[in-house]
Write an enzyme that holds these catalytic residues in place. Sequence first.
Site, short mmCIF file in Angstrom:
data_model
loop_
_atom_site.label_atom_id
_atom_site.label_comp_id
_atom_site.label_asym_id
_atom_site.label_seq_id
_atom_site.Cartn_x
_atom_site.Cartn_y
_atom_site.Cartn_z
N ASP A 222 34.98 42.81 -38.58
CA ASP A 222 34.13 42.07 -39.57
C ASP A 222 34.99 42.66 -40.72
O ASP A 222 35.52 43.75 -40.79
CB ASP A 222 32.81 42.27 -39.32
CG ASP A 222 32.23 40.98 -40.38
OD1 ASP A 222 32.75 40.70 -41.35
OD2 ASP A 222 30.86 40.97 -40.33
C1 BGC Z 1 30.68 38.41 -42.60
C2 BGC Z 1 31.54 37.55 -41.69
C3 BGC Z 1 32.76 36.74 -42.31
C4 BGC Z 1 33.41 37.66 -43.37
C5 BGC Z 1 34.57 37.24 -44.01
C6 BGC Z 1 31.74 39.17 -43.67
O1 BGC Z 1 30.58 39.85 -44.55
O2 BGC Z 1 29.85 39.24 -41.82
O3 BGC Z 1 30.67 36.74 -41.00
O4 BGC Z 1 33.13 35.81 -41.57
O5 BGC Z 1 32.80 38.58 -44.05
O6 BGC Z 1 34.07 36.13 -45.07
#
Ligand code: BGC
Length: 653
Positions: A222
């Site tokens: 993530d």
């Molecule tokens: C979120 C993800 C997301 C990623 C990119 C993270 O903070 O938890 O779900 O895909 O950011 O934006």
Amino acid sequence: MDIEKTLQALTLEEKMKLLTGKNNWENEDFGGKLPSIFFADGPCGLRKMSVIDDSTHKNTAYPTLSMLGCSFSTETTKMVADAIAEDCIENDVDILLAPGVNMKRSPLCGRNFEYFSEDPVLSGELARVYIEGLQERGVGTSLKHFAVNNNENYRFYQNSELDERTFYELYTKAFEIALEASPWTVMCSYNLVNGIYASENPWLLKGVLRDKFGYNGVIVSDWGACMHRAKALKATLDLEMPHSQASFGELKQAYEDGFITEHEIDNSVRRLLELIEKCQAAKTYRKAQKTKEERHKVAVEAAKDCIVLLKNDNSILPLKSGSDISVYHSSSSSFYGGGGSSHVETENKVERIDAVLRKRGENITAYTKHYSPSGTKYSIVCVGNSPEIEGEGFDRENISLFSRHNEMIERCAEDNPNTIVLLYAGSAIDVSKWIDKVAAVLYVGFCGEGANEAVADILFGNVSPSGKLAESFPISLADNPIEKEEEYEPYVYYKERFDIGYRYYDKHSEKVRFPFGFGLSYANFVYDDARLIKHTETDYTIQFTITNQSAIDAKEVTQIYVQDVYCASERPVKELKAFTKTLLKAGESKTIQIKLDRKAFAYYNAALKDWYVENGKFNIYVATSSQDIKAEFAVDIQLDEYTQFTAKNTKLL
Ligand code: BGC
């Protein structure tokens, strides 16, 4: 690209550099030496951000996954995924960072609107077709957030502590099902799982995801979830996103210290090159075919399938065209999605219901942010949550609406017995203050830019509502079993085990307002001729006939639950094992068949580290909600005794 040759042509340093992104959204490409991949968020539409100034491209906003969950429809879910693929193709996006299949453990989780359901089978089956829908069009996906990420407040440092059965039966089951569609990437979560960060957890990533679930694609972090790049590599996390300055240094040092080997680096680089290759190959055949208007239509069609009719006293709905209606808006904005990385900036203006109805020739008086008696026959009150209430990075404080929203409904209902509430939210809402005073409630949820066009069709009976709740609505927050995390504790212990959602309310039905799987229709469906056809001890076909005994075409969701009557291990009262949605024309009957296999009867046995069916009696329920059973069958499974372990007390009985 010849993967092995490309791999050999890279220096060790280059390979280490490849394992972190070039910027926020792309992989390292060494100035064009390698092709680059563009990642962008979903899941309820494309949110592509510019690598230069972080501005967002505008795209179609579809129903959120929480609402696709309510559709209980693999067809609708696939149709939406296919349309999102078009947006990705048109915007040169290779991988959509979706879908999310985390369980709704508590109604407070700020991101519940981004997840399908409180049930792993419903979530997993819908995620599987969502992934297929995108990947069949040459757009990769990222199944997320692996794993046990069920609240937002402390997501960066919370340790989710849970036992093995709960882990496999509830929190990774949807992933296991969705993995059958081979997502091109899987995204690890921010939190720790049983004491170790997901991003560097060898048991979680290597042991469970790769070895047990057989996943051999790219594991991506993530955004910012990698705590230590070398430990993450060791756990088989391939790509750290976004770019991290520290990454290369950590890998180099760990290599020199002998903690990681070139072989481990190569394994990750190889998987990454395979992904790059897949994305390159896709570019040669993928093509957007739908116009923007057609995509908007998909958003509307999907919304029609998701909206849930929660109450309809005296069949007040559908309304007749030309009715005398006033509309009260609790807010000046339209509610169509939640906040955070999934928020889609729409190209099409999201029209409020009064504007949509006026365009259709209805005579509407509208009031915004205040109530005053209108004297019309019907009053529609629009209430809900904005992205500031339901969004990423924080949890809700409670499950009530703002008091001014409740007050608007109550004042309207005092003056008008024909008050119809439109509820726009991404998760369960406490409706106690007014539910007995209003005539009808439509849970519109966060249904994207087509929400109000779909609502208009439902209000006037062009479409019969067919959504069913994918999340239980408790009577109040206090009736929900999960304690609110008042302040940061280093760990959250999932002591309730299986007692989330309907698995809990099945034992405490007095605490649930609207049960899982519940939703009304304008049609009247009759179930009969239910039969069970046995193929083997653990393979069955359930057959039944549904008749639509009304004058309106309508869809009906049927849910199949299985109950283990007696087992040496604790089991939930019953669990959803299959579901189907059927379109029935007015007066039409259809015979439906649904298959169940061994998985429907097995539980995860921690001693065996495997799924196990214990011989004995099971009940199979054909139902239209978790609390409305239309037919049931009892089966006595007797597998070969050598597949079994001695059951409790058999010697003593
Ligand atoms: C979120 C993800 C997301 C990623 C990119 C993270 O903070 O938890 O779900 O895909 O950011 O934006």
